[in-house]
Scaffold this motif. Structure first.
Motif, mmCIF file in Angstrom:
data_model
loop_
_atom_site.group_PDB
_atom_site.id
_atom_site.type_symbol
_atom_site.label_atom_id
_atom_site.label_comp_id
_atom_site.label_asym_id
_atom_site.label_seq_id
_atom_site.Cartn_x
_atom_site.Cartn_y
_atom_site.Cartn_z
ATOM 1 N N SER A 56 62.635 10.644 -0.567
ATOM 2 C CA SER A 56 61.197 11.004 0.633
ATOM 3 C C SER A 56 60.439 12.295 0.163
ATOM 4 O O SER A 56 59.692 12.130 -0.780
ATOM 5 N N ALA A 57 61.577 13.118 -0.289
ATOM 6 C CA ALA A 57 61.045 14.329 -0.792
ATOM 7 C C ALA A 57 60.380 13.813 -2.037
ATOM 8 O O ALA A 57 58.910 14.922 -2.538
ATOM 9 N N VAL A 58 60.041 13.503 -3.583
ATOM 10 C CA VAL A 58 59.884 13.202 -3.925
ATOM 11 C C VAL A 58 58.546 12.134 -4.119
ATOM 12 O O VAL A 58 57.275 12.911 -4.693
ATOM 13 N N ARG A 59 58.738 11.219 -2.987
ATOM 14 C CA ARG A 59 57.438 9.937 -3.074
ATOM 15 C C ARG A 59 56.698 11.552 -1.965
ATOM 16 O O ARG A 59 55.679 10.986 -2.629
ATOM 17 N N GLN A 60 56.791 12.257 -1.722
ATOM 18 C CA GLN A 60 55.708 13.264 -0.760
ATOM 19 C C GLN A 60 54.928 13.694 -1.738
ATOM 20 O O GLN A 60 54.026 14.257 -1.191
ATOM 21 N N LYS A 61 55.726 14.342 -2.449
ATOM 22 C CA LYS A 61 55.839 15.365 -3.710
ATOM 23 C C LYS A 61 54.777 14.467 -4.501
ATOM 24 O O LYS A 61 53.809 15.231 -4.652
ATOM 25 N N PHE A 62 54.887 13.149 -4.981
ATOM 26 C CA PHE A 62 54.577 12.833 -6.302
ATOM 27 C C PHE A 62 53.886 11.533 -5.547
ATOM 28 O O PHE A 62 54.749 11.187 -6.146
ATOM 29 N N PRO A 63 53.236 11.250 -4.573
ATOM 30 C CA PRO A 63 53.140 10.073 -4.588
ATOM 31 C C PRO A 63 52.716 8.286 -5.127
ATOM 32 O O PRO A 63 52.850 7.093 -5.090
ATOM 33 N N PHE A 64 52.110 9.362 -6.582
ATOM 34 C CA PHE A 64 51.863 8.661 -7.682
ATOM 35 C C PHE A 64 53.100 8.077 -8.693
ATOM 36 O O PHE A 64 53.454 7.711 -9.415
ATOM 37 N N LEU A 65 54.717 8.191 -7.836
ATOM 38 C CA LEU A 65 55.981 7.788 -8.539
ATOM 39 C C LEU A 65 56.810 7.511 -7.765
ATOM 40 O O LEU A 65 56.360 7.385 -6.914
ATOM 41 N N VAL A 66 57.537 6.743 -8.480
ATOM 42 C CA VAL A 66 58.244 6.030 -7.837
ATOM 43 C C VAL A 66 60.422 6.170 -8.504
ATOM 44 O O VAL A 66 59.951 7.099 -8.967
ATOM 45 N N THR A 67 61.021 5.899 -6.675
ATOM 46 C CA THR A 67 62.006 6.819 -7.042
ATOM 47 C C THR A 67 63.180 5.325 -6.810
ATOM 48 O O THR A 67 62.769 4.815 -6.442
ATOM 49 N N VAL A 68 63.847 5.686 -8.439
ATOM 50 C CA VAL A 68 65.012 4.120 -7.425
ATOM 51 C C VAL A 68 66.493 4.987 -7.942
ATOM 52 O O VAL A 68 66.661 5.315 -8.626
ATOM 53 N N THR A 69 66.490 4.210 -7.354
ATOM 54 C CA THR A 69 68.238 4.601 -7.303
ATOM 55 C C THR A 69 69.422 3.056 -7.728
ATOM 56 O O THR A 69 68.604 1.750 -7.550
ATOM 57 N N LYS A 70 70.093 3.399 -9.418
ATOM 58 C CA LYS A 70 70.367 2.586 -10.527
ATOM 59 C C LYS A 70 72.395 3.206 -10.452
ATOM 60 O O LYS A 70 72.430 3.987 -10.578
ATOM 61 N N ASP A 71 73.469 2.742 -9.384
ATOM 62 C CA ASP A 71 74.660 3.094 -9.797
ATOM 63 C C ASP A 71 74.178 4.857 -9.442
ATOM 64 O O ASP A 71 75.027 5.395 -10.605
ATOM 65 N N ASN A 72 74.362 5.000 -8.376
ATOM 66 C CA ASN A 72 73.666 6.437 -7.947
ATOM 67 C C ASN A 72 73.323 6.962 -8.561
ATOM 68 O O ASN A 72 72.577 8.275 -8.234
ATOM 69 N N GLU A 73 72.688 6.400 -10.151
ATOM 70 C CA GLU A 73 71.642 7.982 -10.506
ATOM 71 C C GLU A 73 70.026 7.428 -10.029
ATOM 72 O O GLU A 73 69.754 5.993 -10.143
#
Length: 734
Positions: free
Chosen positions: A213-230
Motif C-alpha cells: 500500500s505504501a509503495v503504491r500510494q507514494k508511486f501510483p505509477f508503479l505496481v507491486t507484486v509478491t512472488k514466493d515472499n519476494e
C-alpha cells in the motif's frame, strides 16, 4: 502417449516390468549405485560398517522450529533461510531472487496492481439503472467524497517505506521510480515496459501488505507484486495508458483511490464536455477494472457555471462483500489450524494425501516447512487451511491406522513456508556394527570414536541424499524432472506412471494404465490417497493421452508438487558438480570458485554477494573451503569461472539442456536457481554404544560386534541429509 507404438509390452510380471523399465528409460548409462560411490569424502578416517533404518524407530527426525523472533522479516536472514521458497523445496541455498514475467499482471478484483478483469459481479444496471456507464443529469450525492483518494500523507507513506525497507533500499526504489518515469518520456525507449526492481523477500504478511500500500500510494505509477515472499515493483502499464486520456494528476489520484479501497468512496474525473472522450474513459475503466469498479456520468458546472459532464467511479457492491472492515478493506482471515504430524514409513506428500482425502480439502491447503524421510518416524509442524481444530481432532483415530498421529492441535493465523525452520534433530540407531573388510584393526570402538571426532571437526560434503530422488525406485524423480525441462510431457507422464516390481493396488493401476492408456479405468483402481496420480489421470481422461493432454495433466497437479521433480534434477546436477569440484581441486579454494560474502547490506543483490575468487586471493589463501558455494542450475545464477563452470555447461549439454532457459512456460514453472555450500557442519553430536540384547550402555573396549548398536544424536541445518552425514562418519553408501 502411443505406448503400444513405442513397444510397451502388453502383459508382463512385476519383475519383468522392472527389467523392461530400466532398459527402456535408463539405457546403458551409469547406474545410480555407481553415481553414489563416486561421491567424495571430507575426512580421511577408516570408518566402519553397519545398517540403518532396520525399523522406523531406528531413525527418528524431529523438526527444530524457528523461534518466533527469528521469523521477523530481516532480509539478510531471508536470503539464507527461505531455501527452497524459490525452489519450493526445503533447501537452505543462498537464493537468487526470482524475476517475474515482463508483461503487466492481470488486473484483479483486490486491486493488486490495478483492478479486475471482467465478469463475476452483477451488471450495474441490474442494481441501479443510472450506473450503466452512460450520461445522467442527476448530481452525485453530496455526502460522497469526490476525487479524494485515501487520506494518507505522502510523508507518512515515505516514512512507512523507509521503515520497512531501510534507507539504502528506499533510496534505490526512489531512483528506480525516477528513472522509469524518465524512460517513459522517451518514446523510443523499448525496455521501459520490462524494467523491474526487487525489494527482496518479506516473510511477515502484515509488513508485506503495508509495504504494498505504501509503495503504491507514494508511486501510483508503479505496481507491486509478491512472488514466493519476494516483492517486485515495475511500471504500471494501465497508469501509462490512462495518462493518454486524462491528466497525470487525475491518473495519479485515480490509482490512489483504487488502491485505498475506502468503503462508500467515489472518485470523479475533471468535467469534460467531449462525449467521445468521456466514452473512451468509460471504456478504459470497464475494460481494465470492470469486475471491481463501475462508472457513471453526472452533470456538473464548471468554474464559469457552464454545465458539463463528469465521470464518477465507485466500487461495485459485490466487491465489498469479500473484504470489509470498520476502517476499510482488509484481507479476509482464512481459517488455519496448526498441528504436529507424526508419521511412520510414509512420504510427507503421501501423508498429506491421506489427510486431504479424509478432511475433504485439497493437498495444496496444507503447508509445511520441509519434506521428511519416509523410512523413519518423523515429527514436523504443519498448518491446514479451511479446517477447524475440532474437525482435525475427529480424524485422529482414523489416521493412526495409516501410520500417522496428530499432536498439539491449535488455531493459527497463517500458513507455513518451505525453508521456514531452524533445522532437524536426529536420533539414529546403527545396528550390525563391524569393521570394513579392508580394515585389520581389532578395536572397533576406536574406529567409531575417531570417526565421530573427525566429522564433528571437519563436517561433511553437503550432498542431497538418495531419498531426494526416490531411493530404490525404478524411475527416480530427477528423470521426470529432466523430461519436464525438455518439455517432453508424454515421456514425463510415462516415467511418472512407471510401476515398481510389486503386486499392490497402486502399482497394478500404474501398470494397467501404461498397458492400456485407459485413464478412467486406472482411476478406479487407484486408492484415494494417491492424490497426484488421480489429479493427473483425471486430466488425461478428459483431454487425451497426447502432448496437449499430458501438459494439462501436469498443470492439474499443484505447482509445488510438479516443480518438485525439476528440483530433483537440479539437485542431482549439484551433487555431481560437488564431486567434480572436490575431485579436481580438493579442499583448496582456487581462482574462479564462488564464495558467499556475509555482508548485511540489504541493497546488495544475492548475485553481488556471491564473489568470484581472484588469483591474488587464491595465492593469499583468503577464503576457506567452508565459504565455497556451488550453483543450483537456473536462469538467474552465475557459474564458477574455472573448470567447474565449464563442467556445468558440458553436463547440461549432455542432457540436451544447453539452450534451456529454466522456464517451463507451458507448466508455469520458473527455476531461478540458488547457491548451496559445498560443506556443512554437524551440531550437538553425541553418541553411545549399547548391547542390543541387554539394552545397557557399553563402556569397555571389548565389543561383540553382532550384539552392539550405536546410538547417535545430532542437529543439522535445513536441507542437510542425515544419511549423507552418516555416510561421512561410517564411510558407507546407503
Amino acid at each position: 502417449m502411443a505406448g503400444r507404438e513405442r513397444g510397451v509390452p502388453c502383459s508382463l510380471s512385476p519383475r519383468a516390468w522392472r527389467s523392461w523399465c530400466r532398459g527402456f528409460w535408463l539405457g546403458a548409462g551409469e547406474g545410480r549405485g555407481a553415481m553414489l560411490r563416486s561421491f567424495s569424502y571430507v575426512t580421511g578416517h577408516t570408518g566402519f560398517c553397519g545398517t540403518i533404518k532396520n525399523s522406523p524407530s531406528d531413525f527418528v527426525v524431529t523438526e527444530i522450529e524457528m523461534p518466533e523472533h527469528l521469523l521477523r522479516d530481516t532480509r539478510a536472514e531471508s536470503l539464507q533461510k527461505t531455501s527452497e521458497a524459490l525452489l519450493e523445496q526445503s533447501s537452505p541455498c543462498l537464493q537468487q531472487p526470482k524475476k517475474l514475467r515482463t508483461e503487466p499482471p492481470r488486473p484483479c478484483a483486490q486491486g493488486c496492481g490495478g483492478g479486475g478483469g471482467g465478469g463475476g459481479a452483477p451488471s450495474p444496471s441490474e442494481r441501479d439503472p443510472s450506473w450503466a456507464g452512460g450520461d445522467c443529469s442527476a448530481p452525485p450525492n453530496k455526502n460522497q467524497r469526490q476525487g479524494e483518494p485515501a487520506p494518507k500523507s505522502g510523508f507518512k507513506e515515505a516514512s512507512i517505506v523507509d521503515s520497512l525497507l531501510g534507507k539504502p533500499m528506499s533510496e534505490l526504489l526512489n531512483k528506480f521510480a525516477c528513472d522509469l518515469k524518465d524512460a517513459w518520456d522517451l518514446e523510443n525507449n523499448a525496455d521501459a515496459a520490462t524494467r523491474e526492481f526487487s525489494l527482496g523477500p518479506m516473510l511477515d504478511k502484515k509488513n508485506r501488505a503495508d509495504l504494498h500500500s505504501a509503495v503504491r500510494q507514494k508511486f501510483p505509477f508503479l505496481v507491486t507484486v509478491t512472488k514466493d515472499n519476494e516483492m517486485i515493483v515495475k511500471g504500471n502499464a494501465d497508469y501509462r495508458e490512462l495518462c493518454q486520456l486524462v491528466t497525470e494528476k487525475e491518473t495519479s489520484d485515480f490509482f490512489k483511490f483504487l488502491d485505498a479501497k475506502l468503503e462508500n468512496s467515489t472518485f470523479s474525473f475533471e468535467p469534460d464536455g467531449n462525449k467521445e472522450h468521456r466514452k473512451a474513459v468509460h471504456h478504459f475503466i470497464n475494460r481494465k477494472f470492470g469486475k471491481l469498479l463501475e462508472t457513471k456520468s453526472f452533470t456538473v458546472t464548471d468554474v464559469n457555471d457552464h454545465p458539463k459532464m463528469s465521470i464518477m467511479v465507485r466500487f461495485r457492491e459485490k466487491s465489498w462483500s469479500r473484504k470489509r472492515s470498520a476502517g476499510g478493506f482488509q484481507e479476509k482471515q482464512d481459517l488455519y489450524t496448526a498441528f504436529t504430524l507424526q508419521k511412520e514409513n510414509l512420504e510427507t506428500l503421501e501423508a498429506i494425501g491421506f489427510l486431504a482425502a479424509e478432511l475433504g480439502v485439497l493437498p495444496s491447503d496444507f503447508s509445511y516447512t520441509g519434506i521428511k524421510d519416509k523410512k523413519a518416524i518423523t515429527y514436523q509442524p504443519m498448518v491446514v487451511k479451511k479446517v477447524t481444530p475440532e474437525r482435525l481432532k475427529e480424524i485422529g483415530s482414523k489416521m493412526e491406522n495409516k501410520g500417522m498421529r496428530i499432536h498439539n492441535i491449535h488455531s493459527a493465523c497463517q500458513h507455513l513456508r518451505l525453508g521456514q525452520l531452524k533445522g532437524n534433530h536426529f536420533d539414529i540407531v546403527v545396528r550390525d556394527l563391524k569393521h570394513h573388510s579392508h580394515d585389520s584393526s581389532a578395536d572397533l570402538k576406536e574406529r567409531i570414536s575417531e570417526a565421530m571426532e573427525n566429522v564433528e571437526a571437519k563436517g561433511f560434503v553437503n550432498y542431497y541424499g538418495p531419498q531426494r530422488f526416490g531411493q530404490g525406485q525404478n524411475v527416480q524423480t530427477d528423470q521426470i524432472g529432466l523430461a519436464l525441462l525438455n518439455e517432453n510431457m508424454v515421456k514425463a507422464v510415462k516415467l511418472f506412471f512407471t510401476p515398481e516390481d510389486t503386486d499392490d493396488p497402486v502399482n497394478n493401476a500404474k501398470r494397467y494404465f501404461l498397458q492400456t492408456e485407459d485413464a478412467k479405468g486406472a482411476l478406479v483402481m487407484l486408492p484415494e490417497f494417491k492424490v497426484r496420480e488421480k489429479m493427473l489421470l483425471r486430466a488425461l481422461n478428459r483431454y487425451g493421452v497426447n502432448h496437449e493432454g499430458c501438459t494439462k495433466g501436469w498443470l492439474n497437479i499443484p505447482h509445488s508438487m510438479r516443480i518438485f521433480y525439476v528440483h530433483a534434477y537440479c539437485s542431482k546436477i549439484w551433487n555431481e558438480a560437488a564431486s567434480y569440484r572436490l575431485k579436481i581441486y580438493g579442499s583448496k579454494v582456487v581462482e574462479g570458485d564462488l564464495v558467499f560474502s556475509e555482508e548485511n547490506d540489504e541493497s546488495v543483490s544475492l548475485n553481488d554477494k556471491v564473489h568470484v575468487v581472484t588469483a591474488p586471493e587464491e595465492s593469499a589463501n583468503r577464503y576457506s573451503i567452508n565459504q565455497v558455494v556451488l550453483p543450483m542450475v537456473g536462469h538467474s545464477i552465475k557459474y564458477p569461472s574455472n573448470k567447474v563452470g565449464q563442467w556445468y555447461h558440458e553436463r547440461l549439454s549432455k542432457d540436451e539442456l544447453q539452450m534451456c532457459k529454466f522456464r517451463v512456460s507451458p507448466l508455469q514453472m520458473n527455476i531461478p536457481g540458488c547457491y548451496r555450500p559445498i560443506l556443512k557442519n554437524v551440531q550437538n553430536l553425541s553418541y553411545f554404544l549399547e548391547d542390543s540384547e541387554k539394552g545397557i550402555e557399553i563402556e569397555d573396549n571389548h565389543l561383540n560386534e553382532s550384539k552392539v548398536s550405536l546410538h547417535i544424536s545430532f542437529d543439522l541445518d535445513p536441507s542437510c541429509y542425515a544419511t549423507v552425514c552418516l555416510r561421512e562418519i561410517m564411510k558407507c553408501d546407503f
